[in-house]
Design a protein around this motif. Structure first.
Motif, short mmCIF file in Angstrom:
data_model
loop_
_atom_site.label_atom_id
_atom_site.label_comp_id
_atom_site.label_asym_id
_atom_site.label_seq_id
_atom_site.Cartn_x
_atom_site.Cartn_y
_atom_site.Cartn_z
N ASN A 91 0.85 -1.19 0.00
CA ASN A 91 0.00 0.00 0.00
C ASN A 91 0.88 1.24 0.00
O ASN A 91 2.10 1.14 0.14
CB ASN A 91 -0.98 -0.02 1.18
CG ASN A 91 -0.30 0.03 2.51
OD1 ASN A 91 0.19 1.07 2.94
ND2 ASN A 91 -0.28 -1.10 3.22
N CYS A 92 0.29 2.40 -0.15
CA CYS A 92 1.05 3.65 -0.31
C CYS A 92 1.48 4.28 1.02
O CYS A 92 2.07 5.35 1.03
CB CYS A 92 0.25 4.65 -1.13
SG CYS A 92 -1.21 5.31 -0.30
N ARG A 93 1.16 3.63 2.13
CA ARG A 93 1.56 4.10 3.46
C ARG A 93 0.98 5.46 3.83
O ARG A 93 1.62 6.28 4.48
CB ARG A 93 3.08 4.13 3.60
CG ARG A 93 3.78 2.82 3.32
CD ARG A 93 3.48 1.81 4.40
NE ARG A 93 4.24 0.58 4.19
CZ ARG A 93 3.70 -0.57 3.84
NH1 ARG A 93 2.40 -0.65 3.64
NH2 ARG A 93 4.42 -1.65 3.69
N GLY A 94 -0.24 5.72 3.34
CA GLY A 94 -0.93 6.93 3.76
C GLY A 94 -0.83 8.12 2.85
O GLY A 94 -1.14 9.24 3.26
N ARG A 95 -0.45 7.92 1.60
CA ARG A 95 -0.28 9.04 0.67
C ARG A 95 -1.47 9.27 -0.25
O ARG A 95 -1.40 10.09 -1.16
CB ARG A 95 0.98 8.81 -0.16
CG ARG A 95 2.24 8.84 0.68
CD ARG A 95 3.48 8.64 -0.18
NE ARG A 95 4.64 8.45 0.64
CZ ARG A 95 5.10 7.28 1.07
NH1 ARG A 95 4.48 6.16 0.75
NH2 ARG A 95 6.18 7.20 1.81
N ALA A 96 -2.54 8.50 -0.07
CA ALA A 96 -3.78 8.64 -0.85
C ALA A 96 -3.59 8.31 -2.32
O ALA A 96 -4.30 8.83 -3.17
CB ALA A 96 -4.38 10.04 -0.69
N THR A 97 -2.62 7.45 -2.64
CA THR A 97 -2.38 7.12 -4.04
C THR A 97 -2.84 5.72 -4.43
O THR A 97 -3.13 5.48 -5.59
CB THR A 97 -0.89 7.26 -4.40
OG1 THR A 97 -0.12 6.43 -3.55
CG2 THR A 97 -0.44 8.70 -4.29
N CYS A 98 -2.92 4.79 -3.49
CA CYS A 98 -3.27 3.41 -3.86
C CYS A 98 -4.75 3.11 -3.72
O CYS A 98 -5.31 2.35 -4.50
CB CYS A 98 -2.44 2.40 -3.07
SG CYS A 98 -2.89 2.25 -1.32
N GLY A 99 -5.40 3.65 -2.72
CA GLY A 99 -6.83 3.41 -2.51
C GLY A 99 -7.17 2.13 -1.78
O GLY A 99 -8.34 1.78 -1.64
N THR A 100 -6.17 1.40 -1.27
CA THR A 100 -6.44 0.12 -0.62
C THR A 100 -7.02 0.24 0.78
O THR A 100 -7.50 -0.73 1.34
CB THR A 100 -5.17 -0.75 -0.54
OG1 THR A 100 -4.17 -0.08 0.21
CG2 THR A 100 -4.65 -1.09 -1.94
N CYS A 101 -6.99 1.43 1.36
CA CYS A 101 -7.52 1.61 2.72
C CYS A 101 -8.96 2.14 2.71
O CYS A 101 -9.43 2.66 3.71
CB CYS A 101 -6.61 2.50 3.55
SG CYS A 101 -6.54 4.22 3.00
N ALA A 102 -9.65 1.98 1.58
CA ALA A 102 -11.03 2.48 1.47
C ALA A 102 -11.93 1.74 2.46
O ALA A 102 -11.90 0.51 2.55
CB ALA A 102 -11.54 2.30 0.05
N VAL A 103 -12.71 2.51 3.20
CA VAL A 103 -13.63 1.97 4.21
C VAL A 103 -14.93 2.78 4.18
O VAL A 103 -14.96 3.92 3.72
CB VAL A 103 -13.03 2.02 5.63
CG1 VAL A 103 -11.84 1.08 5.78
CG2 VAL A 103 -12.62 3.44 6.01
N ALA A 104 -15.97 2.18 4.70
CA ALA A 104 -17.22 2.90 4.94
C ALA A 104 -17.15 3.46 6.35
O ALA A 104 -16.78 2.75 7.28
CB ALA A 104 -18.41 1.97 4.79
N VAL A 105 -17.48 4.74 6.49
CA VAL A 105 -17.41 5.39 7.79
C VAL A 105 -18.74 6.08 8.09
O VAL A 105 -19.23 6.87 7.28
CB VAL A 105 -16.28 6.45 7.84
CG1 VAL A 105 -16.22 7.11 9.20
CG2 VAL A 105 -14.94 5.84 7.49
#
Length: 106
Positions: free
Chosen positions: A39-53
């Motif tokens: 994953n991109c480690r928090g840089r908003a480039t990969c999108g793998t941390c997408a969650v419903a909030v």
């Protein structure tokens, strides 16, 4: 102090803390499968941390909106990137299936 409800746990965090950071500090991950390592480690480039909030969070950042507008994401799915989302109050977080967490069931 806000509470994050995620996968049956209640996690306390600081107001304004980035959701991804709070989850990782509690031993949880906003990623599925191999994306936990890739994953991109928090840089908003990969999108793998997408969650419903659901709950009190800040507005999406421009970088977050850009990434969630690209495949495999659907900009109308209502997902957020955990790496860009600031927790402002109590929240309920759901991680959906798929490498990017993009498989939102109707």
């Amino acid at each position: 102090m806000p509470t994050i409800r995620f996968r049956g746990r209640e996690i306390d965090c600081e107001e304004g803390e980035i959701l991804r950071d709070a989850l990782l500090s509690a031993g949880e991950s906003p990623h599925n499968g191999f994306s936990d390592a890739a994953n991109c480690r928090g840089r908003a480039t990969c999108g793998t941390c997408a969650v419903a909030v659901a709950g009190d969070v800040d507005d999406p950042t421009p970088a977050e909106r850009r990434r969630l507008s690209l495949p495999p994401h659907d900009p109308d799915a209502g997902l957020r990137l955990a790496c860009q989302t600031r927790v402002e109050g109590d929240v309920e977080v759901t991680k959906h299936g798929g490498f990017w967490g993009q498989k939102v069931e109707d």
